[in-house]
Write an enzyme that holds these catalytic residues in place. Structure first.
Site, PDB file in Angstrom:
ATOM      1  N   ALA A 290       0.759  -1.068   0.034  1.00 54.56           N
ATOM      2  CA  ALA A 290      -0.063  -0.122   0.018  1.00 54.56           C
ATOM      3  C   ALA A 290       0.589   1.373   0.150  1.00 54.56           C
ATOM      4  O   ALA A 290       2.144   1.210   0.023  1.00 54.56           O
ATOM      5  CB  ALA A 290      -1.012   0.018   1.161  1.00 54.56           C
TER       6      ALA A 290
ATOM      7  N   ASP B  83      -2.428  -5.894  -1.033  1.00 50.79           N
ATOM      8  CA  ASP B  83      -2.005  -7.284  -0.804  1.00 50.79           C
ATOM      9  C   ASP B  83      -2.615  -7.788   0.717  1.00 50.79           C
ATOM     10  O   ASP B  83      -3.024  -8.910   0.755  1.00 50.79           O
ATOM     11  CB  ASP B  83      -0.553  -7.630  -0.780  1.00 50.79           C
ATOM     12  CG  ASP B  83       0.298  -6.906   0.108  1.00 50.79           C
ATOM     13  OD1 ASP B  83      -0.238  -5.774   1.047  1.00 50.79           O
ATOM     14  OD2 ASP B  83       1.568  -6.654  -0.178  1.00 50.79           O
TER      15      ASP B  83
ATOM     16  N   ASN C  14      -0.969  -1.855  11.617  1.00 54.13           N
ATOM     17  CA  ASN C  14       0.440  -2.543  11.141  1.00 54.13           C
ATOM     18  C   ASN C  14       1.648  -2.561  12.152  1.00 54.13           C
ATOM     19  O   ASN C  14       1.794  -1.600  12.787  1.00 54.13           O
ATOM     20  CB  ASN C  14       0.855  -1.327  10.159  1.00 54.13           C
ATOM     21  CG  ASN C  14      -0.167  -1.426   9.002  1.00 54.13           C
ATOM     22  OD1 ASN C  14      -1.120  -1.386   9.000  1.00 54.13           O
ATOM     23  ND2 ASN C  14       0.683  -1.231   7.937  1.00 54.13           N
TER      24      ASN C  14
END
Length: 491
Positions: free
Chosen positions: A82, A241, A300
């Site tokens: 990203a 992804d 993340n």
């Protein structure tokens, strides 16, 4: 081959490698064959860091030529990491290059932007985790670096959107990647005008947003001639992804979370709508779009990148041996905060950075590769457990199952650590979740599988591995690790 057999091609670009894979759907099952693998990575240029997007394009074309040798290909779609983007001029030509998210040009930019528009207002508008390399801050950094470039540009396209444009001639922004930019409002389903205005970003740069599974049209005549893919349709899968990987999580029922384990660790759950609350902001959770109207509420976490950089510093010894040696080290050693900013950038001094962190926090300093890898794996597992507790707090859900997908699903030792520290049943697989999710979104969009059957196909096609908790982590060790993430460490 019978008419009920459909073939789809996934182009999957990761931070260190790319693949072109053929997916064949037959009788409700998916088989995947990787046709072409190639390397990827940052290219340093005059103090900056770029992606070799033209080199990636060359490899993609080669993979598509290989795919065409298997007969008619029904569709093709691209997913990638990203936040990174390309700027196009009025002639649809690249301006500058595609900067790498680890380029230090963004250092300090996020804080500058949050002085203009407060953190709470940015989160209220976008629901996205604050990370220094988010597209919003990259674009501001780009304008600082090259004043006037944004006014001269005509379009900004995320990496997979650029490749879809080159394949089909259609310029759009696919939702799962658009949602990671910290410029998109997930509740209004549009680019956030207040954030764009505050950061000085021209709204005209940003294309229409389309959901995963959108048919973009046939490959251009030039691509058909170059590759042999006459009659192939370009379908935007979940182009981020992680979104593709989550689409392939073989989950049933409720009470589950996922960990997309690789260069990054993405820990999250699936929700029906964004969770944009003060609690979610306090934990810096991100709301990214998923497939079929879902939201991925996640965080993340720095992942196996830290081990990868250590390995590079040690001359690239065998990964399997590194992990086997680490398993022999007692699980009572030093810990790091894997999300400390010092671990973000590339460098052959990664082992020294880990050692410095341990020394500065009063811990024993790991010296051997086995001790360093064990330190990182223990820390990654503990951070995953911490995020799961935050997700439970924010949503009120009890999480009892953790699905581990991606390359890290192969690491049995790490999977057992995750089971032990989270107290969850860990289900590992599929390893190729990103490819599978990409292919199945294409298959669903083209009618190769029934609507809503993605996870049923995964369960019918994959062999999974299960890990149950064996030993609990002491409360003292959990508390010590939690303190590492909340106490500033001298640099």
């Amino acid at each position: 081959m019978s008419a009920d057999v459909k073939r789809h091609v996934a182009i999957d670009l990761g931070a260190s490698s790319g693949r072109v894979a053929l997916g064949t759907v037959r009788h409700g099952r998916l088989s995947v064959e990787v046709l072409h693998r190639f390397q990827n990575g940052g290219v340093p240029v005059q103090g900056g860091l770029y992606w070799d997007v033209l080199g990636l394009w060359r490899e993609i074309l080669h993979g598509l030529r290989l795919a065409a040798q298997h007969g008619h290909i029904d569709s093709v779609g691209v997913d990638s990491w990203a936040v990174d983007y390309a700027l196009l001029d009025e002639h649809d030509l690249l301006m500058d290059g595609v900067h790498h998210y680890r380029d230090p040009r963004t250092d300090g930019v996020m804080q500058h932007c949050l002085n203009v528009l407060p953190r709470s207002a940015v989160y209220e508008a976008t629901g996205i985790q604050f990370l220094p390399f988010n597209t919003a801050y990259q674009l501001v950094a780009h304008e600082r670096q090259a004043p006037g470039i944004l006014s001269r540009a005509c379009q900004v396209l995320m990496v997979p959107d650029l490749l879809h444009f080159w394949l089909s001639g259609r310029r759009v922004s696919e939702l799962t990647n658009a949602s990671t930019t910290q410029l998109y409002d997930p509740r209004q389903d549009t680019w956030s005008a207040p954030v764009l205005h505050a950061f000085g970003l021209p709204a005209a740069l940003f294309p229409d947003v389309v959901p995963a599974g959108t048919v973009l049209g046939p490959v251009t005549p030039a691509i058909a001639q170059e590759t042999g893919l006459a009659g192939t349709v370009v379908i935007a899968p979940a182009t981020h992804d992680t979104a593709s990987a989550v689409a392939a999580v073989p989950a049933r029922g409720s009470g589950w979370a996922y960990l997309s384990s690789g260069t990054w660790s993405l820990v999250g759950i699936e929700t029906l709508s964004p969770v944009v609350t003060p609690q979610a902001l306090r934990h810096n959770l991100t709301n990214e779009a998923g497939v079929n109207g879902t939201t991925r509420l996640l965080k993340n976490v720095m992942g196996l990148w830290i081990v990868q950089e250590c390995r590079r510093a040690w001359g690239n010894p065998d990964f399997a041996q590194l992990y086997a040696d680490a398993e022999k080290v007692p699980g009572t050693g030093p810990l790091i905060d894997p999300d400390d900013p010092r671990f973000l950038h590339a460098g052959l001094d990664m082992p020294e950075r880990i050692q410095a962190f341990c020394a500065q926090t009063g811990q024993a300093v790991p010296t051997t590769p086995a001790e360093l890898v064990r330190c990182v794996l223990d820390s990654l597992a503990l951070r995953s457990a911490e995020v799961i507790r935050q997700l439970e707090e924010v949503t009120g859900r009890a999480i009892t199952v953790l699905h581990v997908v991606g390359g890290g699903a192969q690491l049995r030792f790490l999977n057992q650590l995750l089971a032990d520290v989270t107290g969850c049943t860990v289900i590992a697989g599929p390893v190729e979740a990103t490819l599978i999710g990409n292919l199945l979104v294409q298959a669903e969009a083209s009618g190769s599988i029934p609507p809503g059957s993605l996870r049923d196909v995964v369960l019918a096609s994959e062999v999974l591995d299960t890990f149950e908790p064996r030993s609990a982590v002491s409360p003292q060790r959990l508390a010590f690790f939690a303190a590492l993430g909340s106490t500033p460490v001298p640099s």
